[in-house]
Design an enzyme around this catalytic site. Structure first.
Site, mmCIF file in Angstrom:
data_model
loop_
_atom_site.group_PDB
_atom_site.id
_atom_site.type_symbol
_atom_site.label_atom_id
_atom_site.label_comp_id
_atom_site.label_asym_id
_atom_site.label_seq_id
_atom_site.Cartn_x
_atom_site.Cartn_y
_atom_site.Cartn_z
ATOM 1 N N LYS A 128 -11.438 -5.523 17.381
ATOM 2 C CA LYS A 128 -10.063 -5.977 17.620
ATOM 3 C C LYS A 128 -9.792 -6.203 19.101
ATOM 4 O O LYS A 128 -8.970 -7.036 19.463
ATOM 5 C CB LYS A 128 -9.067 -4.951 17.086
ATOM 6 C CG LYS A 128 -9.253 -4.583 15.625
ATOM 7 C CD LYS A 128 -8.817 -5.686 14.697
ATOM 8 C CE LYS A 128 -8.837 -5.184 13.251
ATOM 9 N NZ LYS A 128 -8.428 -6.214 12.278
ATOM 10 N N ASN B 263 0.851 -1.187 0.000
ATOM 11 C CA ASN B 263 0.000 0.000 0.000
ATOM 12 C C ASN B 263 0.887 1.237 0.000
ATOM 13 O O ASN B 263 2.108 1.135 -0.074
ATOM 14 C CB ASN B 263 -0.966 -0.018 1.186
ATOM 15 C CG ASN B 263 -0.235 -0.075 2.505
ATOM 16 O OD1 ASN B 263 0.698 0.682 2.742
ATOM 17 N ND2 ASN B 263 -0.660 -0.974 3.386
ATOM 18 N N ASP C 85 -3.799 -6.807 4.210
ATOM 19 C CA ASP C 85 -4.825 -7.734 4.701
ATOM 20 C C ASP C 85 -4.690 -9.117 4.072
ATOM 21 O O ASP C 85 -5.069 -10.114 4.686
ATOM 22 C CB ASP C 85 -6.218 -7.183 4.401
ATOM 23 C CG ASP C 85 -6.532 -5.941 5.230
ATOM 24 O OD1 ASP C 85 -6.128 -5.907 6.410
ATOM 25 O OD2 ASP C 85 -7.137 -4.996 4.693
#
Length: 396
Positions: free
Chosen positions: A341, A208, A276
């Protein structure tokens, strides 16, 4: 906190030497004593008279000044201070320090001192990136020399990149940290940063646009408050900060392994932009382009590092901080992420293209806790990091 502290300031040659005048003024405003040493090259940019006037002390320049040797020899001069600061530190000065040279007053003082040394590099971006300079920096860090900067920006030579002298407030903060225990003294903190690179084949990967700038700034700010920082970083654009234990990784799996190896810690800050997904079966050789045929890539989910640490039943850090880079419904998505999370705080930011935040020098974040969502104004990433580091210090 600098009242009564004695700084030996070595001013190297370079256009950034003019900032040393402001540095002297601000240090004295905070109660510090400054003994200036001006190199021959530094005197081409600032005059001994201006340096002496601001420091209210004699400027030392010549190794072989017999009067100075009778009054205060270079050995005594090098050890009378609480901290030796080199600002600006040129490529030449760094090379002399790394090589153990002592052929002028500045280099001799640096060899003779038994006090901590803090350097603020300043040079052309190509000089900073040169392999020789980077070898010298690595040597000096290994010797325990502290660094502040350089920062990224436009330079007097017209080029852009890393090599600018750190701003005076940042240098003073580093001096303050070097001379004080700090509120995080004795605390061990883990910080992750940068992207991960997930291989497709030996020459291609999934990643990214994260530069690693915010995570690097957080690690630096925590270290300046006295923390023992373990910095696990993917292949970031920005260099790692000085004074931290750097662990370099490439993939999400490697980052998880490095994180688990660093535990236990008092706090963990997960600023890395972890991919991811990964390619389930990366090719061992370069995938060839075949006319009319597109490669089929099967993806697998990467380990969720933030959730793994947040949901530990044994050895979980007392404070776990995650980051949420979102492009829409930022607060809603980040709040849900914190709950999902299991971390204590989430630092949420809007990274949609029009904000210029992803890969930029500024950030605008919201600190989300179990009970509140606190909006912070847009500011430089270093300022965001300093504010977050202070909040962590308060929480611990």
């Amino acid at each position: 906190m600098l009242a009564g502290k004695h700084i030996l300031l070595i001013i190297g040659g370079g256009i950034a030497a003019f900032k040393s005048l402001d540095l002297i003024r601000r240090l004295r405003e905070q109660g510090a004593e400054v003994t200036p040493v001006l190199t021959k090259a530094g005197a081409e940019f600032v005059t001994p008279l201006s340096v002496s006037g601001l420091a209210a002390r004699k400027v030392y320049q010549d190794l072989f000044d017999l009067t100075d040797e009778a009054e205060m020899g270079h050995i005594e001069l090098s050890r009378a201070a609480d901290l030796v600061v080199v600002a600006p530190a040129t490529a030449d000065l760094l090379a002399k320090m790394a090589g153990g040279h002592a052929n002028d007053l500045a280099s001799t003082l640096l060899m003779a001192t038994d006090k901590p040394v803090l350097v603020a590099p300043s040079m052309n971006v190509r000089m900073w990136e040169h392999a020789a300079t980077q070898r010298n920096v690595a040597t000096l860090k290994g010797d325990g020399v502290l660094f502040v900067g350089p920062t990224e920006g436009s330079m007097a030579c017209g080029e852009f990149g890393f090599g600018r002298l750190a701003e005076v407030p940042e240098i003073i903060a580093a001096i303050d940290a070097a001379l004080s225990d700090g509120p995080l003294k004795g605390k061990r903190i883990l910080v992750t940063s940068g992207p991960t690179h997930e291989p497709i084949d030996p020459v291609r990967y999934i990643a990214n646009r994260s530069s690693g700038a915010q995570g690097t700034a957080v690690a630096r700010a925590l270290a300046q408050l006295g923390a023992d920082v373990v910095f696990v970083t993917g292949p970031a654009d920005v260099p790692p900060p000085a004074g931290v234990n750097v662990v370099k990784v490439q993939t999400a799996a490697q980052m998880l392994e490095a994180v688990q190896a660093a535990l236990p810690v008092d706090a963990a800050v997960f600023a890395a932009a972890v991919a991811d997904w990964r390619v389930a079966s990366a090719s061992g050789s370069k995938i060839k382009k075949v006319n009319g045929a597109l490669p089929v890539l099967e993806f697998a989910e990467n380990p969720d590092i933030l959730a793994t640490v947040s949901q530990m039943t044994d050895g979980r850090p007392p404070l776990v901080v995650g980051f949420a880079a979102e492009t829409d419904d930022v607060i809603a998505h980040a709040t849900a992420k914190r709950a999902r999370k299991g971390c204590d705080w989430i630092v949420a930011n809007d990274v949609s293209p029009e904000t210029g935040i992803m890969g930029g020098t500024e950030n605008a974040v919201t600190l989300i806790t179990e009970t509140s969502a606190e909006d912070w104004p847009r500011m430089g990433k270093d300022a965001v990091a300093q504010r977050l580091a202070l909040r962590i210090a308060e929480a611990l």
